[in-house]
Design a protein around this motif. Structure first.
Motif, PDB file in Angstrom:
ATOM      1  N   GLU A 177       0.852  -1.442  -0.107  1.00 48.78           N
ATOM      2  CA  GLU A 177      -0.117   0.170  -0.009  1.00 48.78           C
ATOM      3  C   GLU A 177       1.005   1.289   0.028  1.00 48.78           C
ATOM      4  O   GLU A 177       0.350   2.429  -0.573  1.00 48.78           O
ATOM      5  N   HIS A 178       2.017   1.283   0.669  1.00 52.24           N
ATOM      6  CA  HIS A 178       2.969   2.536   0.731  1.00 52.24           C
ATOM      7  C   HIS A 178       4.292   2.008  -0.172  1.00 52.24           C
ATOM      8  O   HIS A 178       5.107   1.347   0.232  1.00 52.24           O
ATOM      9  N   ALA A 179       4.505   2.933  -0.969  1.00 52.20           N
ATOM     10  CA  ALA A 179       5.867   2.977  -1.676  1.00 52.20           C
ATOM     11  C   ALA A 179       6.811   3.384  -1.064  1.00 52.20           C
ATOM     12  O   ALA A 179       7.943   3.163  -1.231  1.00 52.20           O
ATOM     13  N   ASP A 180       6.717   4.246  -0.060  1.00 54.73           N
ATOM     14  CA  ASP A 180       7.757   4.990   0.793  1.00 54.73           C
ATOM     15  C   ASP A 180       7.415   4.589   2.358  1.00 54.73           C
ATOM     16  O   ASP A 180       6.353   4.218   2.764  1.00 54.73           O
ATOM     17  N   GLY A 181       8.533   5.069   3.075  1.00 55.30           N
ATOM     18  CA  GLY A 181       8.197   4.775   4.620  1.00 55.30           C
ATOM     19  C   GLY A 181       8.908   3.561   5.263  1.00 55.30           C
ATOM     20  O   GLY A 181       9.399   2.751   4.524  1.00 55.30           O
ATOM     21  N   VAL A 182       8.864   3.582   6.454  1.00 55.18           N
ATOM     22  CA  VAL A 182       9.823   2.569   7.221  1.00 55.18           C
ATOM     23  C   VAL A 182       8.850   1.905   8.399  1.00 55.18           C
ATOM     24  O   VAL A 182       8.284   2.616   9.107  1.00 55.18           O
ATOM     25  N   ALA A 183       8.737   0.514   8.264  1.00 62.90           N
ATOM     26  CA  ALA A 183       7.936  -0.100   9.454  1.00 62.90           C
ATOM     27  C   ALA A 183       9.040  -0.803  10.557  1.00 62.90           C
ATOM     28  O   ALA A 183      10.041  -1.087  10.137  1.00 62.90           O
ATOM     29  N   CYS A 184       8.289  -1.021  11.711  1.00 63.70           N
ATOM     30  CA  CYS A 184       9.212  -1.524  12.740  1.00 63.70           C
ATOM     31  C   CYS A 184       8.397  -2.624  13.367  1.00 63.70           C
ATOM     32  O   CYS A 184       7.246  -2.262  14.052  1.00 63.70           O
ATOM     33  N   VAL A 185       9.056  -3.771  13.535  1.00 65.23           N
ATOM     34  CA  VAL A 185       8.357  -4.748  14.420  1.00 65.23           C
ATOM     35  C   VAL A 185       9.171  -4.890  15.897  1.00 65.23           C
ATOM     36  O   VAL A 185      10.362  -4.984  15.898  1.00 65.23           O
ATOM     37  N   ILE A 186       8.315  -4.619  17.041  1.00 61.96           N
ATOM     38  CA  ILE A 186       9.129  -4.553  18.000  1.00 61.96           C
ATOM     39  C   ILE A 186       8.563  -5.538  19.408  1.00 61.96           C
ATOM     40  O   ILE A 186       7.239  -5.567  19.372  1.00 61.96           O
ATOM     41  N   GLY A 187       9.588  -6.203  19.366  1.00 66.44           N
ATOM     42  CA  GLY A 187       9.216  -7.464  20.436  1.00 66.44           C
ATOM     43  C   GLY A 187       9.054  -8.726  19.877  1.00 66.44           C
ATOM     44  O   GLY A 187       8.826  -9.661  20.674  1.00 66.44           O
ATOM     45  N   GLY A 188       8.807  -8.728  18.498  1.00 70.02           N
ATOM     46  CA  GLY A 188       8.781 -10.254  18.065  1.00 70.02           C
ATOM     47  C   GLY A 188       9.974 -10.708  17.657  1.00 70.02           C
ATOM     48  O   GLY A 188      11.159 -10.493  18.156  1.00 70.02           O
ATOM     49  N   PRO A 189       9.700 -11.758  17.072  1.00 71.44           N
ATOM     50  CA  PRO A 189      10.966 -12.649  16.440  1.00 71.44           C
ATOM     51  C   PRO A 189      11.911 -11.822  15.525  1.00 71.44           C
ATOM     52  O   PRO A 189      11.307 -10.891  14.933  1.00 71.44           O
ATOM     53  N   ALA A 190      13.288 -12.026  15.729  1.00 71.00           N
ATOM     54  CA  ALA A 190      14.290 -11.188  14.667  1.00 71.00           C
ATOM     55  C   ALA A 190      13.896 -11.688  13.383  1.00 71.00           C
ATOM     56  O   ALA A 190      13.738 -12.594  12.722  1.00 71.00           O
ATOM     57  N   LEU A 191      13.689 -10.505  12.460  1.00 70.09           N
ATOM     58  CA  LEU A 191      13.177 -10.603  11.015  1.00 70.09           C
ATOM     59  C   LEU A 191      14.530 -10.370  10.318  1.00 70.09           C
ATOM     60  O   LEU A 191      15.229  -9.626  10.617  1.00 70.09           O
ATOM     61  N   PRO A 192      14.427 -10.782   8.956  1.00 74.21           N
ATOM     62  CA  PRO A 192      15.631 -10.437   8.139  1.00 74.21           C
ATOM     63  C   PRO A 192      15.500  -9.028   7.894  1.00 74.21           C
ATOM     64  O   PRO A 192      14.561  -8.348   7.690  1.00 74.21           O
ATOM     65  N   ALA A 193      16.565  -8.302   7.908  1.00 72.00           N
ATOM     66  CA  ALA A 193      16.829  -6.882   7.913  1.00 72.00           C
ATOM     67  C   ALA A 193      16.653  -6.480   6.385  1.00 72.00           C
ATOM     68  O   ALA A 193      17.071  -7.045   5.452  1.00 72.00           O
TER      69      ALA A 193
END
Length: 720
Positions: A649-665
């Motif tokens: 839905e978003h061509a720009d921007g940054v998301a962050c998952v906090i507290g979950g399992p480590a995701l590939p960067a």
């Protein structure tokens, strides 16, 4: 629009269709003409700077001071070129019109002057630019109107006008809501923080421009712009305060963790400052790179005390005891008696404050001076006797026992493995506390050990410093001899032996001709200080012991301290003033930020009860905008689908998952712990099982901090 505007191949304005009324030539023609002049001047300035930089690089390197001056000029020209090439027309932040002068004054990231000396841009840090940031309707500071630009890919996508008098409306302003300002607050984030010069508000600007004397505490909740203020204040101080220039100590900026440093690393260069040292507390000590977190909270509490840091001084003094028995040393001429009184006299003659390892050579020199001055044998040349004693193996061995070379790591390790040693150095500790601080692996460093290691390293000094001083003295002697021959030849060639040339006979003038910069020096640790000013972000987390690390690096106590007591993971029940005065500050001022520019109302409505449950008096700021997007609750099983949908839905921007399992960067999705998310901001924040973050104040703070990282959307997922 005239010849000036024709120079612009493309208009500086690129307003969307719904803002077409703002494209009225009556509103923007003056700006177009001014931007055309700026563009021409930028082209000429960049060409001129490029030529000067090429010439400076081609110039002979020279030696010593000449080489240093050349390198500084290359650095200065390169830095200005980088800024001009990076921004182009968007160097301009906006303009102001004053009641005294109808001509607009344009404010820029840097100052810019045309060939005729006309000021095209006023540097944002200059006093003349202050009304652009600080004027309010209650105090317009002499302004009629103010315009701020919103730049997108080098062109103006919106602008926001404010008028302060009725006259300011007439043909000068497009009045609407605060579109440029509000839109910029909700704009997509990127992997690095952008400076927000164009939207600095009056409450923030007052702090940015405050003086550097003493400690200024900037207290504010999430989204109030504390970090923005700290960074822009740093740039402003370097511009406005001559005491803080690099040659006078410079500025150290201390952040909470490495992701934070990466996030803010681009801001200061974009503001024209590239010489600020940026680090975390871990970076101040070599052992910080591998130090683990202290798992025992009671041990952490004991090591957080400033008193325990001061115990390092006693630990070193243990190895600074003069011999109580005399000795006899053999020389080529006679046996020399060295009494206990001689040792005591040499110890008393040491310069106060000299680091232990660096004082060792000074101690030997003092002792030998005492022995040589006492010698009454006229057949023994004093210079030869001195040289013999300085190299005497018996005397050097005795010195090694009385004043041994020490390592910081050994000093601190002994405190954690020899209970009697710790008891002697910290007699106030209870027996149980001493037992708790002991550990099997003395060198298994924790973050709590870093202040003690730092204090020990500073107390001991560099064992190689004496060797470098000897090299420097020898180099000075050689250079003085060479200069003497040069001056002798000049004087021999002087026919009348009069005039300025004869001044060269003076030793002071001869010494002034020696180029100190060309001689061997000390390879200093760039983070050791002293610094003229230190900026600390997320300062609420620092322990008393950690404050000592910073105070030792800034004797003037000139600090900008940024934090939020409600975001202290281990609690912060006292006032800022009480805490800072306890650790050693003597002049503390407080500035408060209470408006949340970042976090939408929808997010704060959910975050506020979380922190108030643990801290009823928390300074929760008031949000000034709504996103229109409610907080979403769901199941952890939906995580991948939520991220995929958001990315699509978003061509720009940054998301962050906090507290979950480590995701590939990836460039657009981060995976962080609540602690490493502190100080950062993201368009989308997904909290995974926030109730597992912990209990009590620590858990509540981690949940509150994690939730308030969101600038647009917050999703809370729990395990089913």
């Amino acid at each position: 629009m005239g010849d000036d505007v024709k120079h612009l191949v493309t208009s500086a304005f690129d307003l969307p269709e719904h803002l077409s009324p703002k494209a009225d030539p009556k509103l923007i023609a003056d700006d177009e003409r001014h931007f055309a002049t700026i563009e021409r001047t930028l082209e000429r300035t960049i060409a001129d700077l490029t030529d000067r930089l090429d010439a400076a690089r081609r110039a002979p390197g020279g030696l010593g001071r000449a080489a240093m001056d050349r390198d500084m000029e290359v650095h200065r020209l390169s830095a200005r070129l980088r800024t001009l090439r990076r921004f182009g027309l968007d160097l301009c932040l906006g303009r102001i019109v004053s009641a005294d002068d109808p001509e607009p004054v344009y404010i820029g990231r840097l100052g810019l002057t045309d060939d005729e000396g006309r000021r095209l841009l006023i540097d944002w840090r200059s006093p003349a630019a202050e009304p652009f940031f600080a004027a309010t309707h209650a105090n317009p500071m002499g302004l009629v109107s103010r315009r701020r630009y919103r730049w997108t890919r080098g062109r103006i996508s919106d602008y926001w006008d404010e008028v302060f008098t009725a006259d300011g409306v007439e043909g000068h302003a497009a009045l609407d809501d605060q579109s440029a300002f509000i839109a910029s607050l909700g704009a997509n984030r990127s992997a690095r923080m952008r400076d927000v010069l164009g939207t600095i508000q009056a409450d923030q600007d007052a702090i940015i421009r405050a003086g550097s004397r003493g400690a200024l505490v900037v207290d504010g909740g999430p989204g109030t712009g504390k970090t923005v203020v700290a960074l822009h204040r740093t740039a402003h101080l370097l511009y406005s305060d001559p005491r803080l220039g690099h040659r006078r100590g410079g500025v150290l900026f201390v952040g909470p963790h490495q992701p934070y440093l990466a996030y803010v690393s681009d801001v200061l260069p974009s503001l024209g400052e590239e010489g600020v040292r940026i680090c975390t507390l871990r970076d101040l000590v070599p052992e910080g790179a591998t130090a683990r977190t202290e798992t025992d909270p009671e041990v952490a509490r004991l090591k957080s005390s400033a008193d325990l840091v001061k115990a390092v001084d006693e630990a070193v003094k243990f190895y600074e005891q003069p011999p109580t028995r005399g000795m006899t040393v053999t020389t080529d001429w006679a046996d020399i008696r060295v009494s206990a009184d001689d040792w005591a006299e040499a110890f008393d003659a040491l310069e106060p404050g000299t680091p232990h390892n660096e004082a060792r050579e000074q101690l030997l020199e003092e002792l030998v001076t005492i022995l040589v001055e006492r010698n009454d044998d006229d057949d023994v040349p004093p210079a030869l006797l001195r040289r013999s004693l300085l190299r005497n193996a018996e005397l050097v061995r005795a010195l090694g026992r009385a004043w041994p070379l020490l390592e910081a790591t050994d000093i601190v390790a002994d405190l954690w493995t020899v209970p009697a040693y710790l008891r002697k150095c910290a007699p106030w500790l209870a027996i149980d506390d001493i037992r708790k601080l002991q550990r099997e692996d003395a060198h298994a460093w924790t973050v709590c050990d870093l202040p003690l290691l730092d204090a020990a390293r500073r107390r001991l000094g560099d064992p190689e410093a004496a060797r470098r001083r000897r090299r420097r003295r020898a180099a000075v002697a050689v250079e003085r001899e060479r200069m003497s021959h040069v001056i002798h030849d000049i004087l021999e060639a002087d026919d009348d032996g009069e005039g300025a040339v004869t001044m060269l006979r003076g030793r002071d003038l001869q010494d002034s001709l020696i180029d100190d910069a060309a001689l061997p020096g000390t390879e200093a640790d760039p983070l050791a200080g002293p610094f003229a000013h230190i900026v600390v972000d997320e300062a609420q987390e620092l322990t008393d012991a950690e404050w000592q690390m910073l105070l030792l690096r800034c004797p003037s106590r000139s600090f900008t301290i940024v934090g939020d007591r409600a975001q202290a993971r281990h609690g912060f029940t006292e006032s800022w003033r009480d805490r800072l005065e306890r650790v050693g500050f003597d002049q503390v001022a407080l500035a408060s930020l209470s408006i949340n520019y970042r976090t939408p109302e929808e997010v704060m409505a959910e975050a506020e009860p979380v922190i108030r449950a643990a801290l009823p008096d928390a300074n929760v700021p008031t949000s000034i905008r709504a996103s229109g997007v409610p907080v979403v609750h769901g199941s952890v099983s939906e995580l991948d689908a939520i991220l995929d949908a958001w990315l699509a839905e978003h061509a720009d921007g940054v998301a962050c998952v906090i507290g979950g399992p480590a995701l590939p960067a990836t460039p657009r999705v981060r995976s962080l712990t609540p602690q490493l998310a502190k100080g950062l901001e993201f368009d989308l924040v997904v909290l995974v099982d926030p109730e597992r973050f912990g209990t009590g104040i620590e858990g509540a703070v981690d949940r509150y901090v994690a939730m308030t990282r969101a600038t647009q959307r917050l999703v809370v997922l729990t395990s089913t």
